[in-house]
Write an enzyme that holds these catalytic residues in place. Sequence first.
Site, PDB file in Angstrom:
ATOM      1  N   ASP A   8      71.995  70.316  61.108  1.00 37.99           N
ATOM      2  CA  ASP A   8      72.861  71.448  61.396  1.00 37.99           C
ATOM      3  C   ASP A   8      74.322  71.023  61.393  1.00 37.99           C
ATOM      4  OD1 ASP A   8      73.523  74.029  62.030  1.00 37.99           O
ATOM      5  OD2 ASP A   8      73.066  73.848  64.165  1.00 37.99           O
ATOM      6  N   HIS A  25      77.692  70.952  52.355  1.00 39.94           N
ATOM      7  CA  HIS A  25      76.311  70.739  51.899  1.00 39.94           C
ATOM      8  C   HIS A  25      76.202  69.464  51.050  1.00 39.94           C
ATOM      9  CE1 HIS A  25      74.964  74.399  53.654  1.00 39.94           C
ATOM     10  NE2 HIS A  25      75.609  75.200  52.816  1.00 39.94           N
ATOM     11  N   LEU A 119      57.005  55.891  52.823  1.00 43.23           N
ATOM     12  CA  LEU A 119      57.513  56.969  53.668  1.00 43.23           C
ATOM     13  C   LEU A 119      57.099  58.296  53.063  1.00 43.23           C
ATOM     14  CD1 LEU A 119      59.494  58.013  55.975  1.00 43.23           C
ATOM     15  CD2 LEU A 119      61.255  58.059  54.182  1.00 43.23           C
TER      16      LEU A 119
END
Length: 230
Positions: A8, A25, A119
């Site tokens: 956020d 972004h 991962l």
Amino acid sequence: MHVAMIMDGNGRWARSRNLPVLAGHRRGAESVQECVKSAIRQGVRYLTLYAFSSENWRRSAEEIGDLTSLLRFYLRHKLNELHEQGVRLRVIGEPERFEGTLREELRRAEAKTFNNKTLTLTLALSYGGRADIAQAARRLADQVARGELASSDITEESLTNALQTADMPDPDLVIRTSGECRLSNFLLWQSAYAELIFMDVLWPDFGEAEFLQALSHFAGRQRRFGGRPA
């Protein structure tokens, strides 16, 4: 270990610098790359990122276009790097709501990295925790209607297994940046016993130091899962 992240603050980061939201972004996407590398170095096995919520469709068409273009760019230019690092890419949510070419690129990325073990990087795209629970309930209801399952046999475990995250462990740690202190409809069922850490840093400023700080806080907590301390 499974770490989930609510990323956020991209817009606030950009506005504080008099930059377009897209700049936030873009810088946030760089933070994602740093976070993935840190997770691998620390031996984290699962990393789930709240990349685009179901509520994000309420944003302007321009911002949605910027976000999807950025996602497409990283799929085309960074996927090989993830693959070489042994990262498996997964998508949960409603990717079918995105346009066709992006859906196909996501599908190919999942297929290409399917066998990687270092991962598991899960992108929550057009994802909502309540919707996830609702679709799990519908799936179980369909099994009952077909006579495959008795309603009395529905348990927490069977609902867990009907969620989109059924093949991964529940998150141990949920991190949210930007100082907000809420889950915002992210992994609601799965986070029942997760440790929650809320950090004041905006997501574009989140790097390895912040990731290690969060892991350090997590290591100092005593997880009881409803029981009494030893």
